[in-house]
Write an enzyme that holds these catalytic residues in place. Structure first.
Site, short mmCIF file in Angstrom:
data_model
loop_
_atom_site.label_atom_id
_atom_site.label_comp_id
_atom_site.label_asym_id
_atom_site.label_seq_id
_atom_site.Cartn_x
_atom_site.Cartn_y
_atom_site.Cartn_z
N HIS A 83 17.66 -68.03 60.90
CA HIS A 83 17.01 -69.04 61.76
C HIS A 83 15.69 -69.49 61.11
O HIS A 83 15.43 -70.69 60.99
CB HIS A 83 16.75 -68.46 63.15
CG HIS A 83 15.76 -69.25 63.97
ND1 HIS A 83 16.06 -70.45 64.57
CD2 HIS A 83 14.46 -69.01 64.29
CE1 HIS A 83 15.00 -70.91 65.21
NE2 HIS A 83 14.00 -70.06 65.05
N ASP A 112 10.59 -98.87 45.17
CA ASP A 112 11.41 -97.67 45.36
C ASP A 112 10.55 -96.48 44.99
O ASP A 112 9.37 -96.64 44.67
CB ASP A 112 12.68 -97.72 44.48
CG ASP A 112 13.78 -96.83 45.05
OD1 ASP A 112 13.52 -95.64 45.31
OD2 ASP A 112 14.91 -97.32 45.24
N TRP A 148 12.59 -63.74 57.37
CA TRP A 148 12.46 -64.85 56.40
C TRP A 148 11.37 -64.53 55.39
O TRP A 148 11.30 -65.14 54.32
CB TRP A 148 12.19 -66.19 57.10
CG TRP A 148 10.77 -66.48 57.42
CD1 TRP A 148 10.08 -66.03 58.51
CD2 TRP A 148 9.85 -67.26 56.65
NE1 TRP A 148 8.79 -66.50 58.47
CE2 TRP A 148 8.61 -67.26 57.34
CE3 TRP A 148 9.93 -67.98 55.46
CZ2 TRP A 148 7.48 -67.92 56.86
CZ3 TRP A 148 8.80 -68.64 55.00
CH2 TRP A 148 7.59 -68.61 55.70
N SER A 176 14.56 -78.18 44.50
CA SER A 176 14.64 -79.44 45.22
C SER A 176 13.25 -79.89 45.70
O SER A 176 12.87 -81.05 45.53
CB SER A 176 15.59 -79.27 46.41
OG SER A 176 15.40 -80.31 47.33
N SER A 177 12.49 -78.94 46.28
CA SER A 177 11.17 -79.29 46.79
C SER A 177 10.24 -79.74 45.68
O SER A 177 9.47 -80.70 45.84
CB SER A 177 10.53 -78.08 47.48
OG SER A 177 11.20 -77.79 48.65
N HIS A 260 1.08 -69.11 52.82
CA HIS A 260 0.09 -69.81 53.63
C HIS A 260 -0.01 -71.30 53.30
O HIS A 260 0.04 -72.13 54.19
CB HIS A 260 -1.26 -69.13 53.69
CG HIS A 260 -1.96 -69.61 54.93
ND1 HIS A 260 -1.67 -69.10 56.17
CD2 HIS A 260 -2.78 -70.64 55.14
CE1 HIS A 260 -2.32 -69.80 57.08
NE2 HIS A 260 -3.00 -70.73 56.50
N GLU A 262 2.35 -72.95 52.26
CA GLU A 262 3.62 -73.45 52.82
C GLU A 262 3.44 -73.87 54.28
O GLU A 262 4.00 -74.87 54.74
CB GLU A 262 4.69 -72.35 52.70
CG GLU A 262 5.95 -72.58 53.52
CD GLU A 262 6.82 -73.71 52.99
OE1 GLU A 262 6.62 -74.10 51.83
OE2 GLU A 262 7.66 -74.20 53.76
N TYR A 264 0.85 -75.13 55.58
CA TYR A 264 0.20 -76.44 55.61
C TYR A 264 1.09 -77.52 55.05
O TYR A 264 0.96 -78.69 55.42
CB TYR A 264 -1.15 -76.37 54.90
CG TYR A 264 -2.09 -75.46 55.66
CD1 TYR A 264 -2.16 -75.57 57.04
CD2 TYR A 264 -2.85 -74.50 55.04
CE1 TYR A 264 -2.97 -74.74 57.78
CE2 TYR A 264 -3.67 -73.66 55.78
CZ TYR A 264 -3.73 -73.78 57.14
OH TYR A 264 -4.52 -72.95 57.88
N SER A 275 -1.82 -89.53 62.81
CA SER A 275 -2.91 -90.46 62.50
C SER A 275 -2.42 -91.89 62.35
O SER A 275 -3.20 -92.83 62.36
CB SER A 275 -3.62 -90.03 61.20
OG SER A 275 -4.09 -88.71 61.32
N HIS A 309 -4.71 -62.93 55.45
CA HIS A 309 -4.83 -62.74 56.90
C HIS A 309 -3.47 -62.46 57.54
O HIS A 309 -3.42 -62.12 58.71
CB HIS A 309 -5.56 -63.92 57.58
CG HIS A 309 -4.80 -65.21 57.58
ND1 HIS A 309 -5.42 -66.43 57.51
CD2 HIS A 309 -3.48 -65.49 57.65
CE1 HIS A 309 -4.51 -67.40 57.54
NE2 HIS A 309 -3.34 -66.85 57.63
N HIS A 310 -2.39 -62.62 56.77
CA HIS A 310 -1.08 -62.22 57.28
C HIS A 310 -0.87 -60.72 57.09
O HIS A 310 0.15 -60.19 57.50
CB HIS A 310 0.03 -62.95 56.53
CG HIS A 310 -0.01 -64.45 56.71
ND1 HIS A 310 0.67 -65.09 57.72
CD2 HIS A 310 -0.67 -65.41 56.04
CE1 HIS A 310 0.44 -66.40 57.64
NE2 HIS A 310 -0.38 -66.61 56.63
N THR A 335 -9.85 -78.58 60.84
CA THR A 335 -8.77 -78.84 61.79
C THR A 335 -9.35 -79.43 63.08
O THR A 335 -8.80 -80.36 63.67
CB THR A 335 -7.99 -77.56 62.10
OG1 THR A 335 -7.70 -76.91 60.86
CG2 THR A 335 -6.69 -77.86 62.80
N LYS A 338 -10.13 -83.08 62.80
CA LYS A 338 -8.96 -83.95 62.98
C LYS A 338 -8.69 -84.21 64.45
O LYS A 338 -8.49 -85.35 64.87
CB LYS A 338 -7.73 -83.30 62.34
CG LYS A 338 -7.79 -83.35 60.84
CD LYS A 338 -6.49 -82.91 60.23
CE LYS A 338 -6.37 -83.44 58.82
NZ LYS A 338 -6.19 -84.88 58.78
N ARG A 457 7.69 -58.24 67.56
CA ARG A 457 8.66 -59.27 67.24
C ARG A 457 9.84 -58.64 66.51
O ARG A 457 9.79 -57.49 66.10
CB ARG A 457 8.01 -60.36 66.38
CG ARG A 457 7.53 -59.89 65.03
CD ARG A 457 6.64 -60.90 64.35
NE ARG A 457 7.44 -61.97 63.75
CZ ARG A 457 7.09 -62.62 62.63
NH1 ARG A 457 5.96 -62.32 62.01
NH2 ARG A 457 7.84 -63.57 62.15
#
Lengths: 532, 380
Positions: A83, A112, A148, A176-177, A260, A262, A264, A275, A309-310, A335, A338, A457
């Site tokens: 998931h 293009d 994951w 791909s990315s 991290h 990722e 963002y 925006s 921080h993770h 943040t 914004k 979790r």
């Protein structure tokens, strides 16, 4: 190939027959057209969203009551893992890439993407990555079951025999990315219409440019991490095994150095979409354009120095914990800027509530809620209590579902009439919005409570004091899942037909994409537009 | 004004404390000074977030209500203001600094495990905890005691469902207890919410943390890091006793250990009947082996091998004993020599060789296990 009449008909745009798409599936397989590839990405992403969502339904069904009812713990772990992988790499990221493909050339007045053949390639390897990943679920031993985040040694020594399939799938997604990101950067740097200076770029283009740099910086790190998992598991290396001189915590450092930024990668384009939409329906220019650009850049830079921080509970020197706590708290400043800017944009505007605006307003409130819980998580001593509980699950679903996915929905409703030439069914779309808004909060808000009360979790069964909230959460989950089928109906109907829309679909909209006809012709801006 | 500010104070700080403390909506205050500090930090940052949220969203909803096109609102033309932008960058910054100060203080005291009165080494393995009282010669495993029938919904669930173990960790109150954490296999995380202690147990490395409990009682937590199939079935239970009661418990535990050694020695001369070994073996199998190899002995294909018809189980007895005693390094198969008594080991190996149609007819005696253990220690 096109007929002579057609050629004459739109001679101005199409001087040569071979620019027309091939017929049937070859059109899609061979296409190098940014609009076709954008559509492919978006359709793929929607498909993955439904598959990943179905897995979430399995998870919520099992957690509806205490005790084991439907699935074995091993399969439950596969569901949480796949998931997560599908939603991150299959739903959110391809959706943003699809929007970039469609909209970046239209917004900067380019004919293009800069590298059309690579564009085709970067899309068409994706389905194979996910076929490999999903196929592993049906093999003996099952799919990846280590979350994951695939922490070693659970993903190396202690994982099942199909881990190589997971590794190769992630490799393909990464390639791909990276190709997609290169394409975005090259396009924005080289193909802007004359007069489109940097500080005139639409914010969606700005945020995607910064996102693309993040992608190029960190996807190779992810590739390195999975490769080390591969060699640790199959070729007797010891990167993450203390017995051979390695360190399992080093895996987490490498993973989150990717992970991290990722996060963002999945939210900066969302900022760009919001925006774009908020000024349109406030009929007022975006407040603080320059500070938006600077805030996005600071968030991107800060994203490289907050990864640990993770991992506050892994056992870090106290100096390290303090550094990562302060750096993380700092992110709330740009943040916050914004959010304040969006509110200031609406302030004294002339606001109306079309469906894209509804999703954007929900985004601002609910994403901010996720930001608040993020700030709470930054406080290291409190994080020891929050870490790996449902409080974290609530936090990242607020920023990813009501954040990233709501912004994608907002963008889809905003540009769908431009893509199809038809207005979508507004009543159905509003139903989709209100049902999603209510159910998503029934789904994710109580997760804060069970998390604070102590529910870890990634568990298939739980203690009795969590039972009531889990039942409520599951009901919210089913309702949210079903509501998304409405979105599929709206999109499908809109593609088939509907009220015709003019070039400028929304009266307050600004930007080059509203100067081309609706639906956007197959080829646009073959001669660059003039930017005043 | 005075009335207003005291009302505000009541609404913002006192009321949430009263409503939210120690109920099922919120973090626990817990029973240590540190857990209280953590709770205060949590509430402070929570209230700060609420206040900011209320101000920002009040402004937004004001605009949504009053600046609507349908009410004839005409858009203003402003789109930047350096003054305002600097202000709303600076104010959050100041709030953050105010928040960082108490957080830093608490964090530094949390990480100071020096001058401990007692040290416990905690070792995680799939899916149990091992506690060793350093320097006291007392050590034991602590395993989930919730019966399988409750998990599979065949009988009613007890009030401590999934949060109960066979042997809890016993600790004294009012003493600084240092924990050393490590793991035998994957990463686990030892968590007791009432102590605000959560620390990862990393294989091959030792982590350190501490607690000082203020109140007697039973405190329950769970493994917090995904550690494989039965991650959700690996609770932590701590029983905090008065210092005197703890001292008594410790000497009883030492006595029990000595008695067990004598009983084991007596077993060496006995020949136990097959029925007794099979009955005990089934119990041990269900507690220690069935999580992976499954109650049916079929394992999980591609993950955990089957024991039914397994070449190891049907093969040479010595090799079979060796695998059970020492595990298979580099796989999920653990070493059971320290986890089970020689009688339990003899029983469970006998059970495996005769259950599920394996029918080898072999009966293994405790003396054979002891011989195998002696042989390995000589080889070392």
């Amino acid at each position: 190939m096109s007929s002579v009449t057609e050629q004459q008909h739109d001679q101005a745009a199409h001087h040569d027959g071979h620019h027309h798409p091939a017929k049937g599936f070859k059109r899609w397989l061979y296409t190098t057209n940014h609009k076709d590839i954008g559509s492919l990405y978006l359709i793929f992403s929607l498909t993955m969203f439904l598959i990943g969502g179905a897995m979430a339904m399995v998870i919520r069904a099992e957690l509806f009551q205490p005790g084991l009812q439907l699935v074995e713990p091993h399969f439950f772990n596969q569901m949480t893992t796949v998931h997560g992988l599908i939603m991150v790499f299959g739903a959110v990221m391809p959706a943003f890439t699809g929007l970039a493909n469609w909209m970046v050339p239209l917004m900067i007045g380019a004919p293009d993407m800069a590298l059309p053949r690579m564009n085709n390639w970067s899309f068409w390897i994706l389905p194979f990555a996910f076929i490999i990943l999903l196929a592993s679920l049906f093999m003996p031993g099952g799919g990846p079951a280590f979350g994951w985040t695939f922490y070693a040694p659970l993903s190396t020594t202690y994982s099942n025999d199909n881990t190589a399939l997971f590794v190769f799938a992630v490799h393909i997604m990464g390639i791909s990315s990276i190709m997609g990101a290169i394409n975005v950067i090259v396009t924005i740097v080289n193909l802007r219409a004359p007069g489109m200076t940097w500080m005139k770029l639409p914010l969606f283009v700005w945020t995607w440019l910064i996102t693309a740099f993040l992608l190029i910086a960190v996807m190779p790190v992810l590739a390195g991490a999975v490769t080390m998992v591969l060699t640790d598991k199959y070729f007797a290396t010891s990167f993450f095994d203390a017995a051979g001189g390695g360190d399992p915590v080093m895996f987490q450092h490498i993973f989150w150095f990717f992970g991290h930024p990722e996060v963002y990668i999945m939210i900066l384009p969302a900022f760009g979409i919001i925006s774009t939409i908020v000024p349109t329906f406030s009929r007022k220019k975006l407040f603080g354009y320059a500070s938006m650009v600077y805030a996005t850049s600071s968030i991107a830079l800060l994203s490289f120095i907050v990864w640990a921080h993770h991992m506050f509970t892994t056992g870090m020197p106290v100096a390290g914990e303090l550094f990562f706590m302060y750096a993380t708290m700092l992110i709330s400043v740009p943040t916050g800027v914004k959010v304040f800017n969006w509110v200031a944009t609406m302030w004294r505007g002339s606001i109306s509530f079309e469906v894209p605006m509804l999703f954007s307003i929900a985004f601002i409130v609910l994403f901010t809620l996720g930001g608040f819980s993020g700030l709470m998580l930054a406080i290291t001593p409190a994080d020891f209590q929050y870490h790996d509980t449902y409080f974290v699950v609530a936090h990242f679903h607020y920023v990813l579902v009501t954040g990233a996915i709501f912004s994608i929905m907002a963008g889809a409703y905003y540009w769908l009439p431009k893509w199809t030439g038809n207005m979508f069914n507004i009543t159905l779309a509003k139903w989709h919005f209100w049902l999603s808004l209510v159910s998503v909060n029934v789904l994710f808000f109580p997760m804060h409570f069970v998390g604070l009360a102590g529910m870890p979790r990634r568990i298939p069964d739980y203690a009795l004091q969590f039972a009531d909230f889990n039942a409520i959460i599951s009901i919210g989950g089913f309702a949210f899942g079903l509501s998304q089928l409405l979105f599929v109906v709206v999109v499908f109907k809109c593609a088939r037909g509907g009220d015709k829309v003019p070039a400028k679909v929304w009266d307050g909209a600004e930007g080059l994409e509203w100067e081309v006809a609706s639906p956007a012709p197959y080829h646009t801006f073959e001669t660059p537009p003039e930017i005043k | 004004m005075g009335k207003l500010s005291s009302t505000l104070w009541l609404i913002l700080f006192v009321l949430p404390q009263q409503v939210l403390a120690n109920n099922q909506f919120n973090m626990r205050k817990g029973v240590t000074d540190i857990s209280n500090d953590v709770y205060q930090l949590h509430m402070t940052i929570f209230i700060i977030c609420c206040v900011i949220g209320v101000i920002v969203f009040a402004a937004m909803f004001w605009a949504l209500i009053h600046h609507r096109k349908s009410k004839g609102a005409k858009p203003a033309q402003f789109h930047e203001s350096t003054k305002v932008e600097i202000l709303w960058t600076a104010i959050p910054f100041v709030i953050l600094i105010a928040m960082a100060v108490p957080a830093t203080k608490t964090l530094i005291s949390m990480e100071d495990a020096s001058k401990a009165d007692l040290t416990i080494k905690i070792t995680g393995s799939q899916w149990k905890w091992h506690y060793e009282y350093m320097g006291e010669d007392v050590a034991f495993y602590s395993i989930l005691s919730t019966p399988q029938e409750q998990i599979t919904n065949q009988v009613d669930k007890s009030s401590t469902y999934l949060l109960e173990v066979d042997k809890p960790l016993v600790l004294p109150i009012n003493q600084k207890v240092r924990f050393l954490m490590t793991s035998d296999d994957v990463i686990h995380s030892w968590w007791v919410p009432d102590f605000a202690v959560k620390k990862d147990a990393n294989p091959g490395f030792i982590n350190e943390t501490w607690t000082k409990i203020n109140e007697e009682g039973i405190y329950r937590g769970q493994c917090a890091e995904l550690c494989g199939k039965d991650h959700g079935f690996m609770p932590v239970v701590v029983e905090a006793k008065s210092e005197q009661a703890f001292a008594n418990w410790l000497s009883e535990a030492k006595q029990a250990k000595a008695n067990a050694a004598i009983a084991d020695a007596a077993l060496l001369d006995q020949i136990l009947p097959k029925e007794e070994l099979m009955t005990l073996g089934e119990q041990v199998y269900m507690a220690s082996c069935a999580a992976c190899h499954q109650p049916t002995g079929m394992g999980l294909p591609g993950v955990f091998p089957a024991l039914k018809g397994s070449p190891v189980v049907l093969g040479d007895i010595k090799d079979h004993i060796d695998v059970v005693l020492h595990g298979r390094p580099g796989t999920a198969m653990q070493a059971f020599d320290k986890q089970l008594s020689i009688k339990q080991l003899a029983a469970v190996i006998t059970y495996k060789r005769n259950a599920w149609g394996n029918d080898t007819g072999d009966v293994i005696q405790p003396s054979q296990i002891q011989a195998a253990i002696d042989a390995t220690s000589e080889a070392k």
